[in-house]
Design a protein around this motif. Structure first.
Motif, mmCIF file in Angstrom:
data_model
loop_
_atom_site.group_PDB
_atom_site.id
_atom_site.type_symbol
_atom_site.label_atom_id
_atom_site.label_comp_id
_atom_site.label_asym_id
_atom_site.label_seq_id
_atom_site.Cartn_x
_atom_site.Cartn_y
_atom_site.Cartn_z
ATOM 1 N N TYR A 1 0.811 -1.218 0.000
ATOM 2 C CA TYR A 1 0.000 0.000 0.000
ATOM 3 C C TYR A 1 0.852 1.280 0.000
ATOM 4 O O TYR A 1 0.380 2.325 0.449
ATOM 5 C CB TYR A 1 -0.950 -0.006 1.202
ATOM 6 N N LEU B 1 -0.416 4.749 -0.747
ATOM 7 C CA LEU B 1 -1.394 5.358 0.165
ATOM 8 C C LEU B 1 -0.756 5.812 1.474
ATOM 9 O O LEU B 1 -1.464 6.171 2.419
ATOM 10 C CB LEU B 1 -2.519 4.351 0.468
ATOM 11 N N PHE C 1 -5.841 7.199 6.748
ATOM 12 C CA PHE C 1 -6.290 5.855 7.111
ATOM 13 C C PHE C 1 -5.204 4.797 6.924
ATOM 14 O O PHE C 1 -5.458 3.606 7.140
ATOM 15 C CB PHE C 1 -7.540 5.478 6.300
ATOM 16 N N TYR D 1 -5.294 -3.588 9.593
ATOM 17 C CA TYR D 1 -6.375 -4.448 9.076
ATOM 18 C C TYR D 1 -5.805 -5.575 8.208
ATOM 19 O O TYR D 1 -6.113 -6.761 8.421
ATOM 20 C CB TYR D 1 -7.330 -3.534 8.303
ATOM 21 N N ARG E 1 -12.395 -5.519 -11.283
ATOM 22 C CA ARG E 1 -12.842 -4.393 -10.445
ATOM 23 C C ARG E 1 -14.366 -4.257 -10.466
ATOM 24 O O ARG E 1 -14.972 -3.869 -9.467
ATOM 25 C CB ARG E 1 -12.201 -3.085 -10.919
ATOM 26 N N THR F 1 -15.042 0.955 -4.123
ATOM 27 C CA THR F 1 -14.219 0.844 -2.903
ATOM 28 C C THR F 1 -15.070 0.946 -1.638
ATOM 29 O O THR F 1 -14.893 0.172 -0.702
ATOM 30 C CB THR F 1 -13.156 1.960 -2.894
ATOM 31 N N ARG G 1 -18.453 -6.486 -2.969
ATOM 32 C CA ARG G 1 -18.588 -5.533 -1.854
ATOM 33 C C ARG G 1 -20.039 -5.109 -1.656
ATOM 34 O O ARG G 1 -20.490 -4.909 -0.527
ATOM 35 C CB ARG G 1 -17.691 -4.316 -2.096
ATOM 36 N N ILE H 1 -16.017 0.865 4.560
ATOM 37 C CA ILE H 1 -14.889 0.959 3.624
ATOM 38 C C ILE H 1 -13.632 0.284 4.187
ATOM 39 O O ILE H 1 -12.835 -0.285 3.448
ATOM 40 C CB ILE H 1 -14.623 2.438 3.224
ATOM 41 N N ASN I 1 -13.745 -3.944 3.606
ATOM 42 C CA ASN I 1 -14.399 -4.157 2.306
ATOM 43 C C ASN I 1 -13.986 -5.444 1.607
ATOM 44 O O ASN I 1 -14.085 -5.568 0.393
ATOM 45 C CB ASN I 1 -14.251 -2.923 1.403
ATOM 46 N N ILE J 1 -12.129 -7.389 0.015
ATOM 47 C CA ILE J 1 -11.321 -7.840 -1.130
ATOM 48 C C ILE J 1 -10.562 -6.683 -1.757
ATOM 49 O O ILE J 1 -11.000 -5.533 -1.688
ATOM 50 C CB ILE J 1 -12.250 -8.538 -2.163
#
Ligand code: RTP
Length: 148
Positions: free
Chosen positions: A49, A52, A57, A64, A85, A91, A102, A109, A112, A114
């Motif tokens: 990630y 991000l 978050f 998580y 997707r 998302t 989802r 969120i 979610n 997957i």
């Protein structure tokens, strides 16, 4: 042929959604090329990630994803990144259409269920990160019944 990286997140595993999710990709006609059941550590999750890392978050997201085993997969097929997707849904599950994974199975969120690569380029990067050993070299015998 195009490939994408799909991960069933710890909540999806704990809630017993693995078979349901794999079944949706199989029934669509995509080919499973790699699969592993793995618990990742913090540095690995931070690499996955990395884009991000500046988000508020980010820390919660890493906690998580490292909170339990995930099912990491490579799926192959024509347009699998974009169609994958669509199968997954938006998302934020509050905005995911019913019929998507989802939309059918998630509410928050941050839970979610997957992950799916958002572009061919990120798919290739994620596959290299999660499957450095490579993936299976097999071709489904169903090919001519799925593609014209
Ligand atoms: P993913 O990477 O998991 O497939 O999700 P995505 O592309 O649809 O969304 P992305 O923006 O890359 O976010 C990655 C994951 O971070 C969590 N998230 N939480 N609290 C929040 O506002 C927030 N925003 C994103 C979600 O679990 C999302 O899937």
């Amino acid at each position: 042929m195009e490939q994408t990286f799909i991960m069933i997140k710890p909540d999806g595993v704990q809630r017993g959604l693995v078979g349901e999710i794999i079944g949706r990709f199989e029934k669509k006609g995509f080919t499973l090329k790699g699969l592993k059941f793995i618990t990742v550590d913090r540095p690995f999750a931070e690499r996955h990630y990395a884009d991000l890392s500046s988000k508020p978050f980010f820390n919660g997201l890493v906690e998580y994803i490292t909170s339990g085993p995930v099912v990491a997969m490579v799926w192959q097929g024509k347009g699998v990144v974009t169609t994958g997707r669509k199968i997954i849904g938006a998302t934020n599950p509050a905005e995911s259409a019913p019929g998507t994974i989802r939309g059918d199975y998630a509410i928050d969120i941050g839970r979610n269920v997957i992950h799916g690569s958002d572009a061919v380029e990120s798919a290739n990067k994620e596959i290299a990160l999660w499957f450095p050993e490579g993936v299976a070299e097999w071709r489904s015998s169903l090919h001519s019944w799925i593609y014209e």
